[in-house]
Scaffold this motif. Structure first.
Motif, short mmCIF file in Angstrom:
data_model
loop_
_atom_site.label_atom_id
_atom_site.label_comp_id
_atom_site.label_asym_id
_atom_site.label_seq_id
_atom_site.Cartn_x
_atom_site.Cartn_y
_atom_site.Cartn_z
N PRO A 21 20.54 61.41 -6.33
CA PRO A 21 20.49 60.68 -7.60
C PRO A 21 20.32 59.16 -7.43
CG PRO A 21 22.36 62.19 -7.56
CD PRO A 21 21.75 62.22 -6.21
N LYS A 22 20.95 58.59 -6.43
CA LYS A 22 20.84 57.15 -6.23
C LYS A 22 19.42 56.75 -5.83
CE LYS A 22 23.22 53.28 -4.23
NZ LYS A 22 24.49 52.83 -3.77
N LEU A 23 18.82 57.51 -4.92
CA LEU A 23 17.44 57.23 -4.54
C LEU A 23 16.48 57.50 -5.69
CD1 LEU A 23 17.22 58.54 -0.88
CD2 LEU A 23 16.74 56.24 -1.67
N ALA A 24 16.76 58.53 -6.48
CA ALA A 24 15.90 58.83 -7.63
C ALA A 24 15.93 57.67 -8.63
CB ALA A 24 16.34 60.12 -8.30
N ALA A 25 17.12 57.10 -8.85
CA ALA A 25 17.23 55.95 -9.75
C ALA A 25 16.49 54.74 -9.18
CB ALA A 25 18.70 55.62 -9.99
N THR A 26 16.59 54.54 -7.88
CA THR A 26 15.87 53.43 -7.25
C THR A 26 14.36 53.60 -7.39
OG1 THR A 26 17.66 53.18 -5.64
CG2 THR A 26 15.55 52.19 -5.08
N LEU A 27 13.88 54.81 -7.17
CA LEU A 27 12.44 55.07 -7.31
C LEU A 27 12.00 54.89 -8.76
CD1 LEU A 27 11.93 58.14 -4.95
CD2 LEU A 27 11.20 55.78 -4.57
N ARG A 28 12.80 55.34 -9.71
CA ARG A 28 12.44 55.16 -11.12
C ARG A 28 12.37 53.68 -11.48
NH1 ARG A 28 11.89 59.92 -13.41
NH2 ARG A 28 13.23 61.64 -12.82
N ASP A 29 13.27 52.87 -10.90
CA ASP A 29 13.21 51.43 -11.13
C ASP A 29 11.93 50.81 -10.57
OD1 ASP A 29 15.67 51.52 -12.37
OD2 ASP A 29 16.79 50.82 -10.61
N MET A 30 11.36 51.45 -9.54
CA MET A 30 10.10 50.98 -8.96
C MET A 30 8.89 51.56 -9.68
SD MET A 30 10.65 50.88 -4.86
CE MET A 30 12.05 51.89 -4.46
N GLY A 31 9.12 52.42 -10.67
CA GLY A 31 8.02 52.99 -11.42
C GLY A 31 7.57 54.36 -10.93
N VAL A 32 8.28 54.95 -9.97
CA VAL A 32 7.93 56.26 -9.43
C VAL A 32 8.73 57.29 -10.21
CG1 VAL A 32 7.90 57.74 -7.40
CG2 VAL A 32 7.47 55.29 -7.17
N THR A 33 8.03 58.14 -11.00
CA THR A 33 8.74 59.09 -11.85
C THR A 33 8.29 60.54 -11.66
OG1 THR A 33 7.16 58.72 -13.63
CG2 THR A 33 9.17 57.37 -13.65
N GLY A 34 7.26 60.78 -10.86
CA GLY A 34 6.76 62.14 -10.77
C GLY A 34 6.39 62.56 -9.36
N PHE A 35 6.36 63.88 -9.17
CA PHE A 35 5.99 64.45 -7.87
C PHE A 35 4.55 64.08 -7.50
CE2 PHE A 35 9.06 67.90 -9.27
CZ PHE A 35 10.11 67.37 -8.56
N ALA A 36 3.67 64.03 -8.49
CA ALA A 36 2.26 63.72 -8.22
C ALA A 36 2.10 62.31 -7.64
CB ALA A 36 1.44 63.86 -9.49
N GLN A 37 2.93 61.37 -8.10
CA GLN A 37 2.86 60.01 -7.56
C GLN A 37 3.26 60.01 -6.09
OE1 GLN A 37 5.42 58.36 -10.73
NE2 GLN A 37 4.02 56.62 -10.68
N ILE A 38 4.36 60.69 -5.76
CA ILE A 38 4.82 60.74 -4.37
C ILE A 38 3.82 61.48 -3.51
CG2 ILE A 38 6.67 61.56 -2.86
CD1 ILE A 38 8.59 61.13 -5.23
N ALA A 39 3.24 62.54 -4.03
CA ALA A 39 2.26 63.33 -3.27
C ALA A 39 1.01 62.51 -2.94
CB ALA A 39 1.87 64.57 -4.06
N ALA A 40 0.71 61.51 -3.74
CA ALA A 40 -0.48 60.69 -3.52
C ALA A 40 -0.23 59.50 -2.59
CB ALA A 40 -1.00 60.18 -4.87
N TRP A 41 0.97 59.32 -2.10
CA TRP A 41 1.27 58.18 -1.23
C TRP A 41 0.51 58.30 0.09
CZ3 TRP A 41 7.35 57.83 -1.54
CH2 TRP A 41 7.72 57.30 -2.77
N ASP A 42 -0.06 57.17 0.52
CA ASP A 42 -0.64 57.09 1.86
C ASP A 42 0.34 56.32 2.75
OD1 ASP A 42 -0.89 54.56 0.80
OD2 ASP A 42 -3.01 54.33 1.24
N ASP A 43 -0.02 56.07 4.00
CA ASP A 43 0.90 55.41 4.94
C ASP A 43 1.30 54.02 4.48
OD1 ASP A 43 1.19 57.51 6.69
OD2 ASP A 43 -0.49 56.90 7.96
N ALA A 44 0.36 53.27 3.92
CA ALA A 44 0.66 51.91 3.45
C ALA A 44 1.65 51.95 2.29
CB ALA A 44 -0.62 51.20 3.03
N GLU A 45 1.45 52.89 1.39
CA GLU A 45 2.35 53.03 0.24
C GLU A 45 3.73 53.47 0.69
OE1 GLU A 45 3.10 52.78 -3.94
OE2 GLU A 45 1.55 51.98 -2.64
#
Length: 158
Positions: free
Chosen positions: A91-115
């Motif tokens: 939950p703490k990491l999920a809240a941190t990611l949401r604060d960064m604008g990351v809210t969905g699995f598709a966003q995380i799935a699209a991450w490359d090494d730089a991201e």
């Protein structure tokens, strides 16, 4: 030896008394802490607030949600996904990611090494979790709805 003590006993007693007095003075004064200042702190009752803190309180927040660098990431629905379904993402990491604008699995799935490096640098004491727990691989399976494949590779969904 006894003749020496009988001759100089008054000096020995005086030296012993003087040594006890000096030791008592040294040990008793080092344990006392005296506060002699009369200046008031800004947090004391009735004191005016500090002007530098007032400026920080009145200013607008500086942080804005971060957008993925690639720009091609899929946009999740308004509520977003339950990111805590990813193993190693609580939950703490999920809240941190949401604060960064990351809210969905598709966003995380699209991450490359730089991201991954950019996001990982902002996770504080949780750095390294993205690659160690394979968040991108988990997110790809969850974004595609492959619960069976996810359970086979990463274990039962929680």
């Amino acid at each position: 030896m006894s003749e020496l003590i009988q001759t100089y006993w008054p000096m020995i007693v005086a030296a012993l008394v003087l040594g006890v007095a000096v030791a008592w003075f040294v040990f008793s004064t080092s344990r006392k802490t005296r506060v002699t200042g009369t200046s008031r702190d800004v947090l004391d009752e009735g004191a005016a607030p500090a002007e530098r803190n007032k400026a920080l309180i009145d200013s607008a927040p500086a942080a804005t949600p971060m957008q993925p660098a690639g720009g091609a990431a899929a946009t999740p629905d308004a509520t977003g996904d339950d990111l805590t379904r990813i193993k190693g993402l609580g939950p703490k990491l999920a809240a941190t990611l949401r604060d960064m604008g990351v809210t969905g699995f598709a966003q995380i799935a699209a991450w490359d090494d730089a991201e991954i490096d950019r996001i990982d640098a902002r996770l504080g004491r949780f750095q390294g979790r993205i690659r160690r727990d394979d968040w991108v691989g988990q997110a790809k399976l969850l974004a595609q709805g492959e619960d069976a494949g996810f359970a086979q590779r990463y274990g039962k969904l929680s």
